[in-house]
Design a protein around this motif. Structure first.
Motif, PDB file in Angstrom:
ATOM      1  N   LYS B  29       0.821  -1.507   0.440  1.00 49.56           N
ATOM      2  CA  LYS B  29      -0.400   0.398   0.186  1.00 49.56           C
ATOM      3  C   LYS B  29       1.041   1.193   0.397  1.00 49.56           C
ATOM      4  N   ASP B  30       0.764   2.195  -0.329  1.00 52.70           N
ATOM      5  CA  ASP B  30       0.681   3.367  -0.300  1.00 52.70           C
ATOM      6  C   ASP B  30       1.306   3.513   1.125  1.00 52.70           C
ATOM      7  N   VAL B  31      -0.335   3.949   2.139  1.00 55.77           N
ATOM      8  CA  VAL B  31      -0.103   4.620   3.130  1.00 55.77           C
ATOM      9  C   VAL B  31      -0.654   3.230   4.102  1.00 55.77           C
ATOM     10  N   TYR B  32      -0.382   3.102   4.551  1.00 53.92           N
ATOM     11  CA  TYR B  32      -1.323   2.249   5.844  1.00 53.92           C
ATOM     12  C   TYR B  32      -1.277   2.983   6.985  1.00 53.92           C
ATOM     13  N   LYS B  33      -3.088   2.537   6.784  1.00 55.93           N
ATOM     14  CA  LYS B  33      -3.289   3.081   7.818  1.00 55.93           C
ATOM     15  C   LYS B  33      -2.906   2.559   9.802  1.00 55.93           C
ATOM     16  N   LYS B  60       5.749   6.542  15.118  1.00 54.58           N
ATOM     17  CA  LYS B  60       5.999   7.553  13.799  1.00 54.58           C
ATOM     18  C   LYS B  60       7.694   7.228  13.616  1.00 54.58           C
ATOM     19  N   ASP B  69       4.655   4.613   5.112  1.00 51.14           N
ATOM     20  CA  ASP B  69       4.061   5.959   5.195  1.00 51.14           C
ATOM     21  C   ASP B  69       3.042   5.602   5.650  1.00 51.14           C
ATOM     22  N   ILE B  70       2.666   6.491   6.761  1.00 49.12           N
ATOM     23  CA  ILE B  70       1.665   5.615   7.831  1.00 49.12           C
ATOM     24  C   ILE B  70       0.227   7.229   7.876  1.00 49.12           C
ATOM     25  N   GLU B  71      -0.691   6.767   7.948  1.00 52.33           N
ATOM     26  CA  GLU B  71      -1.841   7.902   8.149  1.00 52.33           C
ATOM     27  C   GLU B  71      -2.563   7.764   9.756  1.00 52.33           C
TER      28      GLU B  71
END
Lengths: 218, 271
Positions: B29-33, B60, B69-71
């Motif tokens: 995934k581009d961004v992991y939740k 973080k 990359d995380i959100e």
């Protein structure tokens, strides 16, 4: 007091939460309005099959608790929480609104649609140009009730991760380790203001758009 | 027209779901939740619109050294574990204890913290650790937590005379206790110490040595191969000293001794 300082610093974020609440409310009422009109017209004019079908949808949606609908939609749809909540609560609202519109459509004398047909309009044209403009105006009064109840139901959306005013206020309670009474009191006041302000506008619209020949409020 | 637009509308909702569903099933995934319950200081909370806490800073830092990359997404505790189980979020960091029940629906990283359950009572109470959880007293805990499960499994199951009351969060439980509607609250030691530190009218009269460990967690089966990165990342940030900095910022004030090594070894084995 310490807590007032905290509240001052947090007020922009509480306001951001309020905006999400208002977005959610506007979104779900719009879906509910369009869906409700479609369901109501189908139920009144749709012939046996269509009216049975729409009545079935409408009854099922009204029978499921809002919280259950929210969870069902959350796990069934792959959408951001806010959209999920708008769809779930919007569909439910369309079921309730359909009953408001059904009542007001049926309050318009059937002779009006016959007259429209005799002037060469199709059935749909008659509904669109003659029945609905009156029916929607008649529906404003009962619709204000739906507005008020949906405003309050937006506070359920936090369970699927919508960070609206309820959730924002909870953050403050959490990290200050208390003050629940004060903070929920403020939130209650905010809901009271949104509900009363919205209803005031709706009552004003109701008297402004009154259909001559029908009775008026108070 | 009405029938058609309804059909088209439903079709649209259906197709969007299907397409988005496919989009998510890729192996990377581009961004992991990263899901947190932002009501759990000092681990995770939100202050002035900003995510804070030990777990927030650690994940973080891990994402940083591992190039992820995380959100960060906030979810209430009652939804968060099942949301992770269903893959609605990819990583869960929120002072989560390892239990065999949860082990069935999620996968854990190596543990990073040990806690016990503290017994909280009102400041003016004369109960001791034994009487506080017997003699018909009302014991409260946040539902779905290990404290709650402990009372269920060890007291109620063996016939001890207590009433267990579930709460949506610890604040409500402590509020109920100071209002006199509840006798005892069972909470993770760190959480309990925070209530005392913030000047609530409560005291800790003992601890239940449950020997729980906190760990991070991912969806069952680890579909994005995140566990090895999280474990490796923990080691790296411990070696670089970043972990200790975060420890100093959030946990040192409770009087904890820093661990000699991170990650810890998992104590609990499940079938």
């Amino acid at each position: 007091m310490e807590i007032w300082k905290v509240l001052g610093a947090e007020s922009p974020y509480l306001f951001a939460g309020l905006l999400i609440t208002i977005e959610l409310l506007a979104g779900l009422l719009t879906i509910g309005f369009i869906g409700g009109l479609i369901l109501a017209v189908a139920e009144v004019y749709g012939g046996k099959l269509l009216s049975t079908l729409t009545a079935g949808i409408q009854r099922a949606l009204r029978a499921i608790p809002a919280l259950v609908l929210l969870f069902l939609s959350y796990y069934a749809l792959n959408l951001p929480p806010l959209f999920t909540a708008i769809i779930a609560l919007g569909l439910r609202s369309s079921a309730y609104q359909s009953q408001i519109f059904r009542g007001s459509i049926q309050a318009i004398k059937s002779g009006q649609l016959l007259a429209a047909r005799s002037m060469g309009m199709s059935k749909l044209q008659g509904i669109w140009y003659v029945v609905l403009p009156q029916a929607i105006r008649l529906a404003i009064g009962p619709w204000s009730n739906e507005y008020a109840s949906e405003t309050k139901d937006t506070s359920l959306a936090y369970v699927i991760g919508v960070v609206e005013i309820m959730r924002r206020s909870r953050y403050i309670i959490s990290y200050t380790y208390g003050n629940a009474l004060l903070i929920y009191g403020i939130v209650a006041l905010v809901y009271l203001i949104i509900t009363r302000a919205g209803n005031a506008i709706l009552y004003w619209l109701e008297s402004k758009l009154w259909v001559p020949g029908f009775e008026k409020r108070g | 027209m009405t029938k058609k637009s309804l059909t088209i509308g439903l079709l649209f909702v259906f197709l969007t779901t299907v397409f988005l569903g496919f989009g998510l099933s890729a192996a990377e995934k581009d961004v992991y939740k990263v899901g947190v319950d932002a009501n759990f200081p000092p681990w995770t909370w939100v202050e002035k619109g900003e995510y804070k806490g030990f777990d927030v800073d650690v994940i973080k830092a891990i994402a940083d050294v591992e190039g992820l990359d995380i959100e960060i997404i906030d979810m209430p505790w009652s939804t968060i574990v099942s949301a992770l189980g269903q893959g609605k979020i990819d990583i869960l960091v929120s002072g989560l204890s390892i239990t065999c029940e949860r082990d069935k629906i999620i996968d854990y990283s190596k543990p990073y913290w040990s806690v016990n359950q503290a017994i909280l009572v009102s400041k003016d109470s004369d109960m001791n650790a034994i009487t506080a959880m017997s003699m018909g007293h009302k014991v409260g805990a946040q539902s779905g937590t290990t404290g709650y499960m402990w009372v269920e499994d060890h007291l109620i199951a063996s016939g001890v005379d207590v009433t267990l009351k579930p709460y949506e969060d610890y604040i409500m439980a402590v509020d109920d206790m100071t209002a006199g509607r509840l006798d005892t609250v069972l909470a993770d030691t760190t959480t309990a110490k925070n209530f005392v530190k913030k000047g609530r009218d409560v005291k800790i009269i003992g601890t239940v040595a449950t020997g729980e460990q906190y760990a991070y967690a991912v969806t069952k089966g680890d579909p994005y191969n995140l566990l090895s990165k999280i474990n490796e990342g923990m080691e790296k940030i411990f070696e670089s000293g970043r972990w200790m900095e975060i420890f100093q910022e959030y946990l040192a004030e409770y009087g904890y001794a820093p661990p000699a090594k991170i990650p810890l070894t998992r104590e609990l084995t499940c079938e």
